[in-house]
Scaffold this motif. Structure first.
Motif, PDB file in Angstrom:
ATOM      1  N   ASN A 194      39.156  28.153  45.830  1.00  0.00           N
ATOM      2  CA  ASN A 194      38.659  27.505  46.556  1.00  0.00           C
ATOM      3  C   ASN A 194      39.427  26.860  47.724  1.00  0.00           C
ATOM      4  OD1 ASN A 194      36.240  28.691  45.180  1.00  0.00           O
ATOM      5  ND2 ASN A 194      36.489  26.967  43.793  1.00  0.00           N
ATOM      6  N   VAL A 195      39.217  26.904  49.003  1.00  0.00           N
ATOM      7  CA  VAL A 195      39.574  25.780  49.786  1.00  0.00           C
ATOM      8  C   VAL A 195      38.493  25.270  50.414  1.00  0.00           C
ATOM      9  CG1 VAL A 195      40.840  25.735  52.186  1.00  0.00           C
ATOM     10  CG2 VAL A 195      41.697  27.440  50.312  1.00  0.00           C
ATOM     11  N   ASN A 196      38.575  23.824  50.299  1.00  0.00           N
ATOM     12  CA  ASN A 196      37.454  22.789  50.648  1.00  0.00           C
ATOM     13  C   ASN A 196      35.930  23.420  50.227  1.00  0.00           C
ATOM     14  OD1 ASN A 196      38.985  21.046  51.947  1.00  0.00           O
ATOM     15  ND2 ASN A 196      38.996  22.157  53.639  1.00  0.00           N
ATOM     16  N   GLY A 197      35.882  24.067  49.088  1.00  0.00           N
ATOM     17  CA  GLY A 197      34.781  24.548  48.558  1.00  0.00           C
ATOM     18  C   GLY A 197      34.110  26.113  48.891  1.00  0.00           C
ATOM     19  N   LYS A 198      35.097  26.528  49.658  1.00  0.00           N
ATOM     20  CA  LYS A 198      35.047  28.229  50.080  1.00  0.00           C
ATOM     21  C   LYS A 198      35.921  29.080  49.221  1.00  0.00           C
ATOM     22  CE  LYS A 198      34.760  31.247  53.966  1.00  0.00           C
ATOM     23  NZ  LYS A 198      34.994  31.363  55.487  1.00  0.00           N
ATOM     24  N   GLN A 199      35.378  29.975  48.591  1.00  0.00           N
ATOM     25  CA  GLN A 199      36.287  30.953  47.887  1.00  0.00           C
ATOM     26  C   GLN A 199      37.165  31.825  48.685  1.00  0.00           C
ATOM     27  OE1 GLN A 199      34.196  32.975  44.724  1.00  0.00           O
ATOM     28  NE2 GLN A 199      35.826  34.027  43.903  1.00  0.00           N
ATOM     29  N   ILE A 200      38.459  32.059  48.068  1.00  0.00           N
ATOM     30  CA  ILE A 200      39.204  32.945  48.935  1.00  0.00           C
ATOM     31  C   ILE A 200      39.111  34.341  48.271  1.00  0.00           C
ATOM     32  CG2 ILE A 200      41.692  33.732  49.501  1.00  0.00           C
ATOM     33  CD1 ILE A 200      42.116  30.884  49.239  1.00  0.00           C
ATOM     34  N   TYR A 205      40.794  36.989  47.754  1.00  0.00           N
ATOM     35  CA  TYR A 205      41.987  37.496  47.835  1.00  0.00           C
ATOM     36  C   TYR A 205      41.912  39.035  47.723  1.00  0.00           C
ATOM     37  CZ  TYR A 205      41.537  36.236  42.737  1.00  0.00           C
ATOM     38  OH  TYR A 205      41.196  36.433  41.763  1.00  0.00           O
ATOM     39  N   GLU A 206      41.217  39.749  46.935  1.00  0.00           N
ATOM     40  CA  GLU A 206      41.186  41.096  46.774  1.00  0.00           C
ATOM     41  C   GLU A 206      41.269  41.782  47.740  1.00  0.00           C
ATOM     42  OE1 GLU A 206      36.835  39.697  46.377  1.00  0.00           O
ATOM     43  OE2 GLU A 206      38.772  39.102  45.670  1.00  0.00           O
ATOM     44  N   GLN A 207      40.721  41.367  48.994  1.00  0.00           N
ATOM     45  CA  GLN A 207      40.681  42.075  50.231  1.00  0.00           C
ATOM     46  C   GLN A 207      42.226  42.518  50.594  1.00  0.00           C
ATOM     47  OE1 GLN A 207      38.834  39.780  53.373  1.00  0.00           O
ATOM     48  NE2 GLN A 207      37.092  39.305  51.977  1.00  0.00           N
ATOM     49  N   TYR A 208      43.009  41.528  50.146  1.00  0.00           N
ATOM     50  CA  TYR A 208      44.667  42.055  50.321  1.00  0.00           C
ATOM     51  C   TYR A 208      45.031  42.956  49.491  1.00  0.00           C
ATOM     52  CZ  TYR A 208      44.460  39.026  54.349  1.00  0.00           C
ATOM     53  OH  TYR A 208      44.193  38.263  55.490  1.00  0.00           O
ATOM     54  N   GLY A 209      44.199  43.488  48.473  1.00  0.00           N
ATOM     55  CA  GLY A 209      44.816  44.442  47.502  1.00  0.00           C
ATOM     56  C   GLY A 209      45.650  43.933  46.591  1.00  0.00           C
ATOM     57  N   ALA A 210      45.543  42.805  46.124  1.00  0.00           N
ATOM     58  CA  ALA A 210      46.552  42.364  45.042  1.00  0.00           C
ATOM     59  C   ALA A 210      45.825  40.970  44.518  1.00  0.00           C
ATOM     60  CB  ALA A 210      47.845  41.888  45.477  1.00  0.00           C
ATOM     61  N   MET A 211      46.040  40.595  43.196  1.00  0.00           N
ATOM     62  CA  MET A 211      45.439  39.553  42.419  1.00  0.00           C
ATOM     63  C   MET A 211      46.620  38.557  42.068  1.00  0.00           C
ATOM     64  SD  MET A 211      42.989  41.714  40.202  1.00  0.00           S
ATOM     65  CE  MET A 211      44.316  43.287  40.259  1.00  0.00           C
ATOM     66  N   PRO A 212      46.284  37.224  42.044  1.00  0.00           N
ATOM     67  CA  PRO A 212      47.173  36.161  41.635  1.00  0.00           C
ATOM     68  C   PRO A 212      47.662  36.495  40.323  1.00  0.00           C
ATOM     69  CG  PRO A 212      45.196  35.192  42.665  1.00  0.00           C
ATOM     70  CD  PRO A 212      44.927  37.058  42.476  1.00  0.00           C
ATOM     71  N   TYR A 213      48.720  35.875  39.942  1.00  0.00           N
ATOM     72  CA  TYR A 213      49.075  35.759  38.675  1.00  0.00           C
ATOM     73  C   TYR A 213      49.996  34.541  38.292  1.00  0.00           C
ATOM     74  CZ  TYR A 213      53.491  37.643  40.809  1.00  0.00           C
ATOM     75  OH  TYR A 213      54.623  37.479  41.655  1.00  0.00           O
ATOM     76  N   ILE A 214      50.345  34.135  37.070  1.00  0.00           N
ATOM     77  CA  ILE A 214      51.104  32.952  36.859  1.00  0.00           C
ATOM     78  C   ILE A 214      52.627  33.445  36.507  1.00  0.00           C
ATOM     79  CG2 ILE A 214      51.364  31.080  35.363  1.00  0.00           C
ATOM     80  CD1 ILE A 214      48.825  30.949  36.844  1.00  0.00           C
ATOM     81  N   LYS A 215      53.636  32.603  37.266  1.00  0.00           N
ATOM     82  CA  LYS A 215      54.791  32.948  36.856  1.00  0.00           C
ATOM     83  C   LYS A 215      55.425  31.699  36.558  1.00  0.00           C
ATOM     84  CE  LYS A 215      58.573  35.821  36.686  1.00  0.00           C
ATOM     85  NZ  LYS A 215      59.097  36.723  37.861  1.00  0.00           N
ATOM     86  N   ASN A 216      56.420  31.498  35.516  1.00  0.00           N
ATOM     87  CA  ASN A 216      57.105  30.200  35.110  1.00  0.00           C
ATOM     88  C   ASN A 216      55.808  29.005  35.184  1.00  0.00           C
ATOM     89  OD1 ASN A 216      59.095  31.712  34.543  1.00  0.00           O
ATOM     90  ND2 ASN A 216      59.914  31.505  36.711  1.00  0.00           N
ATOM     91  N   GLY A 217      54.839  29.228  35.047  1.00  0.00           N
ATOM     92  CA  GLY A 217      53.715  28.063  34.846  1.00  0.00           C
ATOM     93  C   GLY A 217      53.253  27.957  36.369  1.00  0.00           C
ATOM     94  N   ALA A 270      46.549  36.052  52.091  1.00  0.00           N
ATOM     95  CA  ALA A 270      45.427  35.693  51.607  1.00  0.00           C
ATOM     96  C   ALA A 270      44.986  34.155  51.741  1.00  0.00           C
ATOM     97  CB  ALA A 270      45.143  36.387  49.897  1.00  0.00           C
ATOM     98  N   LEU A 271      46.086  33.548  51.315  1.00  0.00           N
ATOM     99  CA  LEU A 271      46.154  32.033  51.164  1.00  0.00           C
ATOM    100  C   LEU A 271      46.201  31.539  52.714  1.00  0.00           C
ATOM    101  CD1 LEU A 271      46.062  29.300  49.733  1.00  0.00           C
ATOM    102  CD2 LEU A 271      48.839  29.462  49.728  1.00  0.00           C
ATOM    103  N   PHE A 272      47.230  31.961  53.513  1.00  0.00           N
ATOM    104  CA  PHE A 272      47.273  31.269  54.796  1.00  0.00           C
ATOM    105  C   PHE A 272      46.215  31.970  55.815  1.00  0.00           C
ATOM    106  CE2 PHE A 272      52.051  31.316  53.795  1.00  0.00           C
ATOM    107  CZ  PHE A 272      51.844  30.205  53.003  1.00  0.00           C
ATOM    108  N   GLU A 273      45.683  32.842  55.645  1.00  0.00           N
ATOM    109  CA  GLU A 273      44.977  33.515  56.791  1.00  0.00           C
ATOM    110  C   GLU A 273      43.355  33.331  56.240  1.00  0.00           C
ATOM    111  OE1 GLU A 273      45.790  37.376  57.959  1.00  0.00           O
ATOM    112  OE2 GLU A 273      47.933  36.872  58.492  1.00  0.00           O
ATOM    113  N   LEU A 274      43.064  33.795  55.236  1.00  0.00           N
ATOM    114  CA  LEU A 274      41.641  33.754  54.517  1.00  0.00           C
ATOM    115  C   LEU A 274      41.517  32.303  53.960  1.00  0.00           C
ATOM    116  CD1 LEU A 274      41.107  36.772  52.195  1.00  0.00           C
ATOM    117  CD2 LEU A 274      40.001  36.355  54.466  1.00  0.00           C
ATOM    118  N   GLY A 275      42.330  31.691  53.534  1.00  0.00           N
ATOM    119  CA  GLY A 275      42.073  30.235  52.996  1.00  0.00           C
ATOM    120  C   GLY A 275      42.321  29.066  54.164  1.00  0.00           C
ATOM    121  N   PHE A 276      43.540  29.020  54.556  1.00  0.00           N
ATOM    122  CA  PHE A 276      43.630  27.987  55.510  1.00  0.00           C
ATOM    123  C   PHE A 276      43.098  28.454  57.094  1.00  0.00           C
ATOM    124  CE2 PHE A 276      47.279  26.886  52.573  1.00  0.00           C
ATOM    125  CZ  PHE A 276      46.436  26.289  51.875  1.00  0.00           C
ATOM    126  N   GLY A 277      42.711  29.732  57.272  1.00  0.00           N
ATOM    127  CA  GLY A 277      42.243  30.127  58.502  1.00  0.00           C
ATOM    128  C   GLY A 277      43.227  29.907  59.813  1.00  0.00           C
TER     129      GLY A 277
END
Length: 317
Positions: free
Chosen positions: A194-200, A202-214, A222-229
């Motif tokens: 969520n960015v300021n309460g609005k859910q991103i 990200y599946e619109q970009y055909g890829a899902m987040p994952y954890i790497k080295n914590g 998805a983050l810069f355009e959808l999340g931060f506008g």
């Protein structure tokens, strides 16, 4: 005349209501032998239904009559008057949930292609259950691809991002690390960002987040355009050196695929995890780029620390 008609209507309603309880109610009698198993809901479904059970070993009787139906926090139930040799008392009986078919999924394993039914879940809406079913297949190391949903090629459905599989060698590597208990880094649709309460989404970009080295890795657009506008001219991909540059206000961040050195306004910073190119998408470390642009990042783990589940709350201007 009007009074006669009204009287007739009221009388008809009363008769019909009595018929619902009496004429249409079921009155069943069964004999039960020692050790025999039966399902009370095969006989008791509606108000007025009656069941007499005769126990063959001592010829004793128990009589059930449904007096009402309802739902509470435990689920749907029938309320019965139960009469046995000790007297009459009331008892709730909760109706077992029976899953039903809500769709089909076709997938491929090393043994070939298989189509199976997707069954409903008592606690999930059907669309969430389909999502959960596909997510389970996506993370199954024996599944090589998900091919169709309800007979339609998955890439033509709203679940098309589940068609983007990691290479099998990488899937096997992640599975081995999970078995060893050293890491669990599967991409997951159950990360909520969520960015300021609005859910991103990200599946619109055909890829899902994952954890790497914590560190959580996310598709950068998805983050810069959808999340931060941010508009496209402030999110720049350079195919010559495989770098991403993002500009927000007076802050410029540059990251490069495979390079643990990132730059904020020209100043170098060392990353725990370098940006990666996976599934033809560029993934960047979410916390570093978000905080670099002036946002605050909070991680809320899933229930009991469940892997592949959690919420990231990003706040700021």
């Amino acid at each position: 005349m009007f009074k006669k008609i009204a009287y007739f209507v009221i009388t008809a309603i009363l008769i019909f209501s009595l018929l619902q309880i009496s004429a249409f109610a079921k009155d069943s009698t069964i004999t039960i032998n020692p050790g025999q198993i039966f399902n009370i809901f095969d006989y008791l479904k509606d108000v007025g239904d009656k069941l007499t059970i005769i126990y063959s070993d001592d010829n004793s009787e128990v009589i059930f009559i449904v007096t009402s139906k309802g739902t509470d926090e435990k689920g749907d139930y029938i309320l019965c008057n139960v009469t046995n040799k000790s007297g009459t008392f009331q008892q709730k009986y909760y109706i077992p949930y029976i899953p039903h078919k809500i769709g089909t999924v076709t997938y491929t394993t090393k043994d070939g292609q298989k189509t199976e039914d997707i069954l409903s879940d008592k606690y999930l809406p059907d669309d969430e259950q389909i999502l959960a079913w596909l997510n389970g297949l996506y993370h199954n190391i024996n599944v090589l691809s998900i091919d169709k949903v309800n007979g339609v090629p998955i890439k033509q459905t709203q679940y098309w991002y589940f068609a983007n599989f990691l290479p099998q060698s990488e899937r096997e590597y992640l599975a081995s690390r999970f078995i060893d208990g050293t890491a669990f880094e599967w991409p997951s649709i159950w990360y909520t960002i969520n960015v300021n309460g609005k859910q991103i989404h990200y599946e619109q970009y055909g890829a899902m987040p994952y954890i790497k080295n914590g560190r959580m890795m996310i598709p950068y657009r998805a983050l810069f355009e959808l999340g931060f506008g941010l508009p496209e001219n402030q999110v720049i991909w350079n195919g010559d050196d495989y770098s991403v540059t993002v500009i927000k206000g007076d802050t410029t961040i540059k990251l490069k695929i495979g390079d643990k050195t990132a730059y904020i306004n020209g100043k170098p910073y060392t990353l725990d995890t370098a940006p990666e190119l996976e599934l033809d998408r560029t993934f960047v470390p979410l916390r570093f780029v978000s905080e670099g642009l002036g946002y605050k990042v909070e991680w809320v783990p899933g229930p009991d620390g469940t892997y592949g589940v959690g919420t990231v709350n990003i706040t700021g201007d």
